[in-house]
Design an enzyme around this catalytic site. Sequence first.
Site, mmCIF file in Angstrom:
data_model
loop_
_atom_site.group_PDB
_atom_site.id
_atom_site.type_symbol
_atom_site.label_atom_id
_atom_site.label_comp_id
_atom_site.label_asym_id
_atom_site.label_seq_id
_atom_site.Cartn_x
_atom_site.Cartn_y
_atom_site.Cartn_z
ATOM 1 N N GLY A 133 24.903 10.750 -16.794
ATOM 2 C CA GLY A 133 25.205 11.993 -16.770
ATOM 3 C C GLY A 133 25.897 12.958 -17.436
ATOM 4 N N GLY A 134 27.318 12.509 -17.667
ATOM 5 C CA GLY A 134 28.338 12.442 -18.149
ATOM 6 C C GLY A 134 28.303 13.746 -20.012
ATOM 7 N N LYS A 135 27.794 13.201 -20.354
ATOM 8 C CA LYS A 135 26.987 13.628 -21.915
ATOM 9 C C LYS A 135 26.069 14.727 -21.681
ATOM 10 C CE LYS A 135 28.251 8.955 -24.898
ATOM 11 N NZ LYS A 135 28.122 8.177 -23.617
ATOM 12 N N ARG A 156 18.623 5.724 -11.950
ATOM 13 C CA ARG A 156 19.463 6.566 -12.468
ATOM 14 C C ARG A 156 19.277 7.797 -12.462
ATOM 15 N NH1 ARG A 156 23.083 3.346 -15.871
ATOM 16 N NH2 ARG A 156 21.985 4.940 -18.053
ATOM 17 N N ASP A 184 15.172 10.189 -18.615
ATOM 18 C CA ASP A 184 15.859 8.142 -18.014
ATOM 19 C C ASP A 184 14.534 7.787 -17.566
ATOM 20 O OD1 ASP A 184 18.433 6.926 -18.424
ATOM 21 O OD2 ASP A 184 17.553 6.119 -17.467
ATOM 22 N N ASP A 231 22.093 8.215 -26.734
ATOM 23 C CA ASP A 231 23.338 7.562 -26.525
ATOM 24 C C ASP A 231 22.183 6.074 -25.648
ATOM 25 O OD1 ASP A 231 25.624 6.769 -26.189
ATOM 26 O OD2 ASP A 231 25.983 7.240 -23.957
ATOM 27 N N CYS A 243 28.243 2.128 -26.208
ATOM 28 C CA CYS A 243 29.595 1.528 -26.170
ATOM 29 C C CYS A 243 29.686 0.216 -26.937
ATOM 30 C CB CYS A 243 29.858 2.194 -24.510
ATOM 31 S SG CYS A 243 28.219 0.976 -23.383
ATOM 32 N N ASP A 262 9.975 6.920 -21.694
ATOM 33 C CA ASP A 262 10.354 5.979 -22.477
ATOM 34 C C ASP A 262 10.506 6.365 -23.921
ATOM 35 O OD1 ASP A 262 10.645 3.817 -23.828
ATOM 36 O OD2 ASP A 262 8.433 1.907 -23.437
#
Length: 262
Positions: A79-81, A104, A99, A148, A201, A130
Amino acid sequence: MAKRKEKVEGRVLFDTYYAKLYQERWETLKQALLVEKQPTAFSETLVKPYYLDEASILAAKMLGVQTHDAVLDMCAAPGGKTLVLASFLKDGGTLVSNDRSADRRRRLKLVIAQHLEEAMQQRITVTAHDATKWSLYEKDAYDRVLLDAPCSSERHVLSDPKALAMWTPARPKHLAVTQFAMLASALEAVKVGGYILYSTCSINPMENEEVIEKLFARRAGRVECIPTDNNCTELCSYGSIVMPDAQQGKGPLYFCLLRRLS
C-alpha cells in the site's frame, strides 16, 4: 544431504547468474543488497507517516498524477505507493487499488484505513482482479496506471536462505512472461494519451527493460517511452533504475514511464 545439496546449488546458480550480468560490479552490488533497508517516512496528506523505500516514493511520483485523474494501482499491496498516489488527488480524483491475494488485500485495506483521512478513503476502491486479465474487466478507463509488478526481488532472495536455495534461472523467465501480460493489460486499461508507470524491485534486465522492449515489438505504434532522468537513477535502454550500491542503499527500483498513443 539432498536439502544441503539443493541449498548449495541454488546459491551457486544465483551468484553465477548475476555475476554474469554485472561482472566486476556484482560483488559490490551484492553486498549493498545484503544491507538492511532504511525506510523513509512519507507523510504528505497522510494521517500518520508511512515508511517505505525512498526509491518507491520517487517512482510513484514519476507517474505524475493530477488532481482529478482516474488512477489504477494494479498490484497495490502492501500500500505504500497507493498512499503516494492518493496524496496527489483532490475532490474529483479516484483511485482503484488492486491485489489478487486476499492476505495482501487485507494488509492494503488496513494501510489505507490507518493512513488516509475518511474523505480520501471514500475515493479509493480496493479490488481483487487478476492484473494479467484486466482488459477483460475494463478498457480505456484510466488516466494513469501504476504497475509495480511482482518480480524476482533479489534483495529478498539474498536475505532468505529458503528462497535462495530454491532459486533457478527459470524464475526470472517465468516472471517476465507474467510481467509482460500485466503490462499489455495495463495498455488496454489506460486511456489513449494516458500514462503507465511500469516498475519492479528487480535488478534483472529480463524483468525490466526487456519487458518494455517486448511491448514495443508487439504493440508497435501504440506506445511511447517518456524520459524520466533523475540524479539518483541510472539510465537503461528503456527507463531508469535506482541501484543500492550507488545510492546509499536505496532501491533497487526500476521504472519506465509510458504513454499510450492509440
